[in-house]
Enzyme design. Structure first.
Site, PDB file in Angstrom:
ATOM      1  N   ARG A  47       0.843  -1.196   0.000  1.00  0.00           N
ATOM      2  CA  ARG A  47       0.000   0.000   0.000  1.00  0.00           C
ATOM      3  C   ARG A  47       0.878   1.245   0.000  1.00  0.00           C
ATOM      4  O   ARG A  47       2.100   1.175   0.125  1.00  0.00           O
ATOM      5  CB  ARG A  47      -0.920   0.021   1.219  1.00  0.00           C
TER       6      ARG A  47
ATOM      7  N   ASP B 147       8.767 -10.084   6.209  1.00  0.00           N
ATOM      8  CA  ASP B 147       9.197  -9.276   7.344  1.00  0.00           C
ATOM      9  C   ASP B 147      10.654  -8.955   7.089  1.00  0.00           C
ATOM     10  O   ASP B 147      11.515  -9.846   7.105  1.00  0.00           O
ATOM     11  CB  ASP B 147       9.022 -10.075   8.643  1.00  0.00           C
ATOM     12  N   VAL B 148      10.961  -7.701   6.816  1.00  0.00           N
ATOM     13  CA  VAL B 148      12.306  -7.345   6.359  1.00  0.00           C
ATOM     14  C   VAL B 148      13.372  -7.575   7.419  1.00  0.00           C
ATOM     15  O   VAL B 148      14.575  -7.526   7.108  1.00  0.00           O
ATOM     16  CB  VAL B 148      12.364  -5.892   5.853  1.00  0.00           C
TER      17      VAL B 148
ATOM     18  N   TYR C  81      13.854   8.012  13.963  1.00  0.00           N
ATOM     19  CA  TYR C  81      13.610   7.974  12.519  1.00  0.00           C
ATOM     20  C   TYR C  81      14.791   8.570  11.754  1.00  0.00           C
ATOM     21  O   TYR C  81      15.281   7.984  10.783  1.00  0.00           O
ATOM     22  CB  TYR C  81      12.325   8.738  12.206  1.00  0.00           C
TER      23      TYR C  81
END
Length: 241
Positions: free
Chosen positions: A17, A61-62, A153
């Site tokens: 998405r 799942d990375v 982040y």
């Protein structure tokens, strides 16, 4: 349609998405076979069903090496090889440093940094078998400047730029190019809609996901055949805002 990717095969993480979906759709329109990797099974399967036999979904799942191995194996067994990796999956969180926890920091780094690292490792043999390839890491404008409450982040996105450049140097002899895209504010579920007058860009608007997808796809293509180890900022001129 230019069919720049006829006969090419890609893995796109976080592809079910948002920005990832737009990258998948753009690659597919230009003739690429795509493995959509995500943990959003329903959305991923629906996207693959919508785009036809040249697009397949796998749960990826990375942070899981086994999932990466399965994704690469699926690409090679279904489509005959692997040419492109787009490391798009990411977690966006805002938290002041004084309130940050190691556990929450680790979650962000696991997906945003360790995930691309594992992906690069996983695809190298398959790309070498095709005499080259292209890896595009989706970093962020937060990886080149500072914002409050973006400690975890920003750490992950700054570090991803370092990983990109190291991989570009190491993999160049194998004709594998590695570049990073640094988007600014994109109109997706990860970024709330911003009124044009308030958008912190010279263009005074958020990016449409297609605009960022176009940059990613350019770097993945032969149009960027001599672009390697580069950061491409796609932020609408934030410094001009």
């Amino acid at each position: 349609m230019r069919n720049r990717f006829e006969g090419r095969v890609a893995i796109v993480t976080g592809g079910a998405r948002g920005q990832g979906e737009q990258i998948v759709r753009t690659l597919s329109r230009e003739g690429c076979s795509v493995v959509v990797g995500d943990v959003l099974d329903d959305e991923g399967k629906a996207l693959a069903g919508d785009l036809g036999k040249s697009v397949v979904y796998t749960r990826l799942d990375v942070t899981d090496q086994a999932d990466w191995a399965d994704a690469v194996a699926l690409a090679t067994s279904t489509f005959g090889g692997l040419d492109i990796l787009v490391n798009n999956a990411g977690i966006y969180r805002r938290q002041l440093l004084e309130d940050e926890t190691v556990a929450d920091l680790d979650k962000v780094l696991d997906v945003n940094l360790h995930g691309p690292f594992l992906g690069i490792q996983a695809v190298i043999p398959a790309m070498r078998a095709r005499n080259g390839g292209s890896i595009v890491n989706v970093s962020s404008l937060a990886g080149t400047t500072s914002y409050p409450a973006h400690g975890a982040y920003s750490m992950s996105k700054w570090a991803l730029r370092g990983l990109t450049r190291t991989a570009a140097i190491e993999l160049a002899p194998s004709n594998i190019r590695v570049n990073a895209v640094l988007p600014g504010n994109i109109r997706t579920s990860m970024s709330p809609t911003t009124a044009a007058a308030d958008a912190p860009t010279g263009l005074k608007r958020q990016a449409d996901p297609q605009e960022t997808a176009n940059v990613v796809v350019f770097l993945a293509s032969d149009d960027a055949s001599f672009v390697n180890g580069t950061d491409v900022i796609a932020d609408g001129g934030s410094v001009l805002g």
